[in-house]
Design an enzyme around this catalytic site. Structure first.
Site, PDB file in Angstrom:
ATOM      1  N   LYS A   1       2.391  -3.378   7.290  1.00 13.80           N
ATOM      2  CA  LYS A   1       2.572  -3.563   5.844  1.00 13.80           C
ATOM      3  C   LYS A   1       4.011  -3.214   5.437  1.00 13.80           C
ATOM      4  O   LYS A   1       4.611  -3.881   4.592  1.00 13.80           O
ATOM      5  CB  LYS A   1       1.578  -2.693   5.050  1.00 13.80           C
TER       6      LYS A   1
ATOM      7  N   TYR B   1      -1.437  -0.450  11.204  1.00 17.55           N
ATOM      8  CA  TYR B   1      -1.673  -1.116   9.911  1.00 17.55           C
ATOM      9  C   TYR B   1      -0.516  -0.856   8.950  1.00 17.55           C
ATOM     10  O   TYR B   1       0.101  -1.781   8.413  1.00 17.55           O
ATOM     11  CB  TYR B   1      -2.996  -0.629   9.290  1.00 17.55           C
TER      12      TYR B   1
ATOM     13  N   THR C   1       0.829  -1.203   0.000  1.00 21.55           N
ATOM     14  CA  THR C   1       0.000   0.000   0.000  1.00 21.55           C
ATOM     15  C   THR C   1       0.869   1.261   0.000  1.00 21.55           C
ATOM     16  O   THR C   1       2.000   1.243   0.505  1.00 21.55           O
ATOM     17  CB  THR C   1      -0.902   0.002   1.264  1.00 21.55           C
ATOM     18  N   ASP C   2       0.312   2.345  -0.515  1.00 18.27           N
ATOM     19  CA  ASP C   2       1.037   3.621  -0.465  1.00 18.27           C
ATOM     20  C   ASP C   2       1.169   4.132   0.973  1.00 18.27           C
ATOM     21  O   ASP C   2       1.963   5.030   1.252  1.00 18.27           O
ATOM     22  CB  ASP C   2       0.367   4.673  -1.364  1.00 18.27           C
ATOM     23  N   GLU C   3       0.385   3.531   1.892  1.00 17.76           N
ATOM     24  CA  GLU C   3       0.439   4.011   3.281  1.00 17.76           C
ATOM     25  C   GLU C   3       1.791   3.734   3.931  1.00 17.76           C
ATOM     26  O   GLU C   3       2.102   4.315   4.970  1.00 17.76           O
ATOM     27  CB  GLU C   3      -0.709   3.405   4.104  1.00 17.76           C
TER      28      GLU C   3
HETATM   29  P1  NAD Z   1     -10.040  -6.869   2.815  1.00 15.36           P
HETATM   30  O1  NAD Z   1      -9.969  -6.576   4.264  1.00 15.36           O
HETATM   31  O2  NAD Z   1     -11.288  -6.539   2.061  1.00 15.36           O
HETATM   32  O3  NAD Z   1      -9.778  -8.440   2.585  1.00 15.36           O
HETATM   33  C1  NAD Z   1      -8.769  -9.137   3.240  1.00 15.36           C
HETATM   34  C2  NAD Z   1      -8.994 -10.625   3.009  1.00 15.36           C
HETATM   35  O4  NAD Z   1      -7.916 -11.346   3.633  1.00 15.36           O
HETATM   36  C3  NAD Z   1     -10.293 -11.169   3.624  1.00 15.36           C
HETATM   37  O5  NAD Z   1     -10.927 -12.037   2.719  1.00 15.36           O
HETATM   38  C4  NAD Z   1      -9.822 -11.928   4.859  1.00 15.36           C
HETATM   39  O6  NAD Z   1     -10.652 -13.025   5.197  1.00 15.36           O
HETATM   40  C5  NAD Z   1      -8.445 -12.411   4.388  1.00 15.36           C
HETATM   41  N1  NAD Z   1      -7.537 -12.690   5.527  1.00 15.36           N
HETATM   42  C6  NAD Z   1      -7.283 -11.898   6.590  1.00 15.36           C
HETATM   43  N2  NAD Z   1      -6.409 -12.512   7.419  1.00 15.36           N
HETATM   44  C7  NAD Z   1      -6.079 -13.686   6.832  1.00 15.36           C
HETATM   45  C8  NAD Z   1      -5.217 -14.737   7.185  1.00 15.36           C
HETATM   46  N3  NAD Z   1      -4.505 -14.725   8.321  1.00 15.36           N
HETATM   47  N4  NAD Z   1      -5.098 -15.802   6.352  1.00 15.36           N
HETATM   48  C9  NAD Z   1      -5.826 -15.855   5.198  1.00 15.36           C
HETATM   49  N5  NAD Z   1      -6.676 -14.874   4.818  1.00 15.36           N
HETATM   50  C10 NAD Z   1      -6.804 -13.816   5.633  1.00 15.36           C
HETATM   51  O7  NAD Z   1      -8.778  -6.164   2.171  1.00 15.36           O
HETATM   52  P2  NAD Z   1      -8.587  -5.458   0.740  1.00 15.36           P
HETATM   53  O8  NAD Z   1      -9.066  -4.075   0.821  1.00 15.36           O
HETATM   54  O9  NAD Z   1      -9.120  -6.363  -0.307  1.00 15.36           O
HETATM   55  O10 NAD Z   1      -7.009  -5.421   0.666  1.00 15.36           O
HETATM   56  C11 NAD Z   1      -6.269  -6.487   0.085  1.00 15.36           C
HETATM   57  C12 NAD Z   1      -4.798  -6.164   0.139  1.00 15.36           C
HETATM   58  O11 NAD Z   1      -4.537  -4.969  -0.580  1.00 15.36           O
HETATM   59  C13 NAD Z   1      -4.264  -5.947   1.545  1.00 15.36           C
HETATM   60  O12 NAD Z   1      -2.991  -6.539   1.627  1.00 15.36           O
HETATM   61  C14 NAD Z   1      -4.160  -4.441   1.670  1.00 15.36           C
HETATM   62  O13 NAD Z   1      -3.139  -4.076   2.562  1.00 15.36           O
HETATM   63  C15 NAD Z   1      -3.839  -4.045   0.247  1.00 15.36           C
HETATM   64  N6  NAD Z   1      -4.275  -2.706  -0.188  1.00 15.36           N
HETATM   65  C16 NAD Z   1      -5.567  -2.316  -0.023  1.00 15.36           C
HETATM   66  C17 NAD Z   1      -5.963  -1.066  -0.480  1.00 15.36           C
HETATM   67  C18 NAD Z   1      -7.404  -0.613  -0.379  1.00 15.36           C
HETATM   68  O14 NAD Z   1      -7.708   0.517  -0.740  1.00 15.36           O
HETATM   69  N7  NAD Z   1      -8.339  -1.442   0.066  1.00 15.36           N
HETATM   70  C19 NAD Z   1      -5.040  -0.212  -1.073  1.00 15.36           C
HETATM   71  C20 NAD Z   1      -3.712  -0.640  -1.222  1.00 15.36           C
HETATM   72  C21 NAD Z   1      -3.357  -1.893  -0.764  1.00 15.36           C
HETATM   73  P1  TYD Z   2     -10.470   4.439   4.777  1.00 13.80           P
HETATM   74  O1  TYD Z   2     -11.497   4.034   3.776  1.00 13.80           O
HETATM   75  O2  TYD Z   2     -10.494   3.815   6.129  1.00 13.80           O
HETATM   76  O3  TYD Z   2      -9.041   4.241   4.070  1.00 13.80           O
HETATM   77  P2  TYD Z   2      -7.562   4.716   4.559  1.00 13.80           P
HETATM   78  O4  TYD Z   2      -7.625   5.228   5.933  1.00 13.80           O
HETATM   79  O5  TYD Z   2      -6.795   3.429   4.479  1.00 13.80           O
HETATM   80  O6  TYD Z   2      -7.124   5.722   3.558  1.00 13.80           O
HETATM   81  O7  TYD Z   2     -10.555   6.010   4.979  1.00 13.80           O
HETATM   82  C1  TYD Z   2     -10.387   6.898   3.907  1.00 13.80           C
HETATM   83  C2  TYD Z   2     -10.446   8.299   4.467  1.00 13.80           C
HETATM   84  O8  TYD Z   2     -11.763   8.562   4.964  1.00 13.80           O
HETATM   85  C3  TYD Z   2      -9.520   8.517   5.643  1.00 13.80           C
HETATM   86  O9  TYD Z   2      -8.972   9.842   5.564  1.00 13.80           O
HETATM   87  C4  TYD Z   2     -10.413   8.413   6.859  1.00 13.80           C
HETATM   88  C5  TYD Z   2     -11.748   8.922   6.346  1.00 13.80           C
HETATM   89  N1  TYD Z   2     -12.962   8.316   6.955  1.00 13.80           N
HETATM   90  C6  TYD Z   2     -13.971   9.129   7.476  1.00 13.80           C
HETATM   91  O10 TYD Z   2     -13.877  10.369   7.450  1.00 13.80           O
HETATM   92  N2  TYD Z   2     -15.071   8.544   8.024  1.00 13.80           N
HETATM   93  C7  TYD Z   2     -15.207   7.197   8.099  1.00 13.80           C
HETATM   94  O11 TYD Z   2     -16.236   6.707   8.649  1.00 13.80           O
HETATM   95  C8  TYD Z   2     -14.180   6.360   7.545  1.00 13.80           C
HETATM   96  C9  TYD Z   2     -14.282   4.872   7.594  1.00 13.80           C
HETATM   97  C10 TYD Z   2     -13.075   6.976   6.982  1.00 13.80           C
END
Ligand code: NAD
Ligand code: TYD
Length: 339
Positions: free
Chosen positions: A157, A153, A125-127
């Site tokens: 990562k 988090y 992630t970019d985080e």
């Molecule tokens: P999500 O929370 O929707 O899904 C995570 C999945 O992983 C779930 O199906 C969960 O059951 C499974 N999981 C959790 N712990 C596990 C374990 N110990 N063993 C096996 N499976 C397990 O997450 P997401 O938003 O789909 O993110 C997927 C990946 O992409 C993550 O690694 C996250 O850090 C990365 N990512 C997400 C975003 C975003 O915007 N959502 C952006 C950049 C990177």
């Molecule tokens: P989020 O979807 O949790 O992603 P991330 O924190 O990983 O970027 O949140 C996106 C942005 O929205 C973040 O600045 C926090 C804000 N946010 C709210 O203002 N209200 C909410 O209820 C949630 C879940 C997030």
């Protein structure tokens, strides 16, 4: 080609499975997922009967189980999406983030070392870069930006990314890493900003914006993230990191107002609540490397992607209503009840 997709019952992993089975109908995809609160088997219903797809309920920290599955399947590529992914939950309870995101990554890579692999890809992630100030819009994250995390988090990562690079250098494991900006689209768990605001709007509930809502995120339609990973695992250079993002920065408050407008709901639903601890101000990706080296470009403009996403939540009420009516209610009360 046999590809292991971990975390494939979650948001991005499931979209990736759909994408890959469409793009590469001859590939075998094995999904490993623990089915935590964020994993949803019903999401994978459309592919459960596909003869090239297999689902295995498995924790990536379960060394014995992971090794046994490698022994049986001998994957060519592993794409690791499995993670605890929500910043707010990591602030409440960091332990499980360290376990899955760090220890789970190491377990998978140990299995890759033992059984051999063409590629191990880490979805990051970019985080991991921390945040950028709001008053310097000319700054972006490049792959050389130092890791500088803010939340448990993002720290977990970043630790995983460092381990991945250590396995490359020490053991010669053929790894790649992608660091993507915020995704949005279908099957996004409604604890995250966009699906939470859509669900609350549709239920005429308050829209909890943290602080002033001026924090900026760089939004990417999930299918564009999937196409980037597909390119990286096939054409990316081993040992390299690729940033993935679409120059699509938006303030939270503007997104929430846009969702209100699209759903014809009053902005008076917006409620400013106590800010997130350590809240990152701005994320912004410089995607020059993946564009120049691999020719990747995002296809979906935010204006279209957000409409498609809202329509998906309107058309798939059963999917998210089941979630928000279950354990999620306790989560919501704990996180937002006294905020
Ligand atoms: P999500 O929370 O929707 O899904 C995570 C999945 O992983 C779930 O199906 C969960 O059951 C499974 N999981 C959790 N712990 C596990 C374990 N110990 N063993 C096996 N499976 C397990 O997450 P997401 O938003 O789909 O993110 C997927 C990946 O992409 C993550 O690694 C996250 O850090 C990365 N990512 C997400 C975003 C975003 O915007 N959502 C952006 C950049 C990177
Ligand atoms: P989020 O979807 O949790 O992603 P991330 O924190 O990983 O970027 O949140 C996106 C942005 O929205 C973040 O600045 C926090 C804000 N946010 C709210 O203002 N209200 C909410 O209820 C949630 C879940 C997030």
């Amino acid at each position: 080609m046999n590809i292991f997709v971990t975390g494939g019952a979650g948001f991005i992993g499931s979209n990736f499975i759909f994408y890959m089975l469409k793009q590469h109908p001859d590939y075998r995809i094995v999904c490993l997922d623990k089915l935590t609160y964020a994993g949803n088997l019903s999401t994978l219903k459309p592919v459960m009967d596909n003869k090239n797809f297999r689902f295995v309920k498995l924790d990536i920290c379960d060394r014995e189980g992971v090794f046994a599955l490698f022994e049986e399947e001998h994957p060519d590529i592993v794409v690791n999406f499995a993670a605890e992914s929500h910043v707010d939950r990591s602030i409440e309870d960091p332990g499980v983030f360290l376990q899955t995101n760090i220890f789970g990554t190491a377990t998978l890579m140990d299995a890759c070392r033992k059984y051999g692999i063409k590629r191990y890809h880490q979805v990051s992630t970019d985080e991991v870069y921390g945040d950028l100030p709001l008053d310097k819009p000319e700054l972006f994250f490049t792959e050389e930006t130092p890791l500088h995390t803010s939340s448990p988090y993002s720290a977990s990562k970043a630790a995983a990314d460092l381990l991945v690079m250590a396995y490359y250098r020490t053991y010669g494991l053929p790894v790649t890493i992608s660091r993507c900006s915020n995704n949005y689209g279908p099957y996004h768990f409604p604890e995250k900003l966009i699906p939470l605001m859509i669900a609350n709007c549709l239920n005429d509930k308050a829209l909890p914006v943290y602080g002033e809502g001026i924090n900026v995120r760089d939004w990417l339609y999930v299918e564009d993230h999937c196409s980037a990973i597909d390119l990286i695992i096939h054409k990316g250079k081993v040992g390299e990191v690729y940033n993935v993002g679409g120059h699509n920065e938006m303030r939270n408050i503007d997104i929430v107002k846009l969702i209100c407008k699209e759903l014809d709901k009053p902005e008076s639903l917006i409620t400013h609540v106590t800010d997130r601890k350590g809240h990152d101000m701005r994320y912004a990706i410089d995607p020059t490397k993946i564009h120049d080296e691999l020719g990747w470009l995002p296809k979906t403009k935010f204006a279209d992607g957000i409409k498609k996403t809202i329509q998906w939540y309107l058309d798939n009420r059963d999917w998210w209503e089941e979630i928000v009516s279950g354990d999620y209610r306790n989560y919501y009360e704990k996180m937002y009840g006294k905020r």
